[in-house]
Design an enzyme around this catalytic site. Structure first.
Site, PDB file in Angstrom:
ATOM      1  CE  LYS A  11      -3.979  -2.161   2.240  1.00  0.00           C
ATOM      2  NZ  LYS A  11      -5.044  -1.985   3.247  1.00  0.00           N
ATOM      3  NE  ARG A  87      -7.218 -13.517   5.907  1.00  0.00           N
ATOM      4  CZ  ARG A  87      -7.714 -12.299   5.761  1.00  0.00           C
ATOM      5  NH1 ARG A  87      -7.466 -11.574   4.679  1.00  0.00           N
ATOM      6  NH2 ARG A  87      -8.487 -11.778   6.701  1.00  0.00           N
ATOM      7  CD  GLU A 128      -8.990  -9.318  -3.413  1.00  0.00           C
ATOM      8  OE1 GLU A 128      -9.842  -9.014  -2.558  1.00  0.00           O
ATOM      9  OE2 GLU A 128      -7.807  -9.600  -3.119  1.00  0.00           O
TER      10      GLU A 128
HETATM   11  P1  CMP Z   1      -7.525  -4.419   3.564  1.00  0.00           P
HETATM   12  O1  CMP Z   1      -7.057  -5.786   3.873  1.00  0.00           O
HETATM   13  O2  CMP Z   1      -6.940  -3.738   2.384  1.00  0.00           O
HETATM   14  O3  CMP Z   1      -9.120  -4.435   3.399  1.00  0.00           O
HETATM   15  C1  CMP Z   1      -9.924  -3.327   3.702  1.00  0.00           C
HETATM   16  C2  CMP Z   1      -9.167  -2.217   4.317  1.00  0.00           C
HETATM   17  O4  CMP Z   1      -9.950  -1.255   4.979  1.00  0.00           O
HETATM   18  C3  CMP Z   1      -8.256  -2.762   5.406  1.00  0.00           C
HETATM   19  O5  CMP Z   1      -7.230  -3.488   4.833  1.00  0.00           O
HETATM   20  C4  CMP Z   1      -7.870  -1.491   6.130  1.00  0.00           C
HETATM   21  O6  CMP Z   1      -6.821  -0.807   5.484  1.00  0.00           O
HETATM   22  C5  CMP Z   1      -9.153  -0.707   5.994  1.00  0.00           C
HETATM   23  N1  CMP Z   1      -9.903  -0.765   7.242  1.00  0.00           N
HETATM   24  C6  CMP Z   1     -10.479  -1.832   7.790  1.00  0.00           C
HETATM   25  N2  CMP Z   1     -11.086  -1.503   8.937  1.00  0.00           N
HETATM   26  C7  CMP Z   1     -10.888  -0.179   9.088  1.00  0.00           C
HETATM   27  C8  CMP Z   1     -11.252   0.744  10.077  1.00  0.00           C
HETATM   28  N3  CMP Z   1     -11.987   0.369  11.146  1.00  0.00           N
HETATM   29  N4  CMP Z   1     -10.871   2.011   9.918  1.00  0.00           N
HETATM   30  C9  CMP Z   1     -10.151   2.383   8.827  1.00  0.00           C
HETATM   31  N5  CMP Z   1      -9.760   1.526   7.858  1.00  0.00           N
HETATM   32  C10 CMP Z   1     -10.125   0.264   8.000  1.00  0.00           C
END
Ligand code: CMP
Length: 140
Positions: A11, A87, A128
């Protein structure tokens, strides 16, 4: 256990801090192989479409703004049960809750700027991967 594939995204918080190699090393040391990789800048439309499942979440707008704030590196990873393995090496979404030694615990800045994304199921991994890569761009 079968050899499978998953999608990883390094990211903008990690590319900004020049951590692409460090993250990739942690993935490789965990037993994952990078079989496709490209550095891109997501458009707003791409980020919204990729995170469509989170559209109704309160953090959706901020997440899209963050994911388009700088370059990302999208990668296809291959390994034994790749979704679960990736993961494990990423750690929990919130770096404060991630296990020591995981990418998010060691490198991430916050729950939003959490350095890496990884697919959460084989079905989502296939979706994805197809979102970013044509089959001929993946060389195992
Ligand atoms: P990712 O695995 O990319 O999938 C969704 C993303 O949303 C997650 O990682 C975080 O970067 C973001 N995310 C998930 N929960 C929250 C939260 N409570 N507040 C802000 N960002 C979040």
């Amino acid at each position: 256990m079968a050899i499978t594939r998953t999608l990883s995204i390094i990211k903008p918080d990690a590319t900004r801090r020049n951590l692409t190699g460090r993250v990739t090393s942690m993935l490789e040391e965990a037993g994952l192989r990078v079989v496709a990789s490209k550095r891109i800048r997501l458009t707003q439309e791409q980020a919204e479409a990729f995170y469509d499942v989170h559209r109704e979440r309160p953090f959706f707008r901020d997440l899209v703004a963050f994911m388009t704030s700088g370059p990302v590196v999208v990668q296809v990873l291959e390994g034994e049960d790749a979704v679960a393995l990736n993961r494990r090496v990423m750690g929990a979404t919130d770096p404060a809750k991630a296990e020591p030694g995981t990418i998010r615990r060691e490198l991430a800045e916050s729950i939003e700027a959490n350095s890496v994304h990884g697919s959460d199921s084989d079905e989502n991994a296939a979706r994805e991967i197809a979102f970013f890569f044509r089959p001929e761009e993946i060389v195992g």
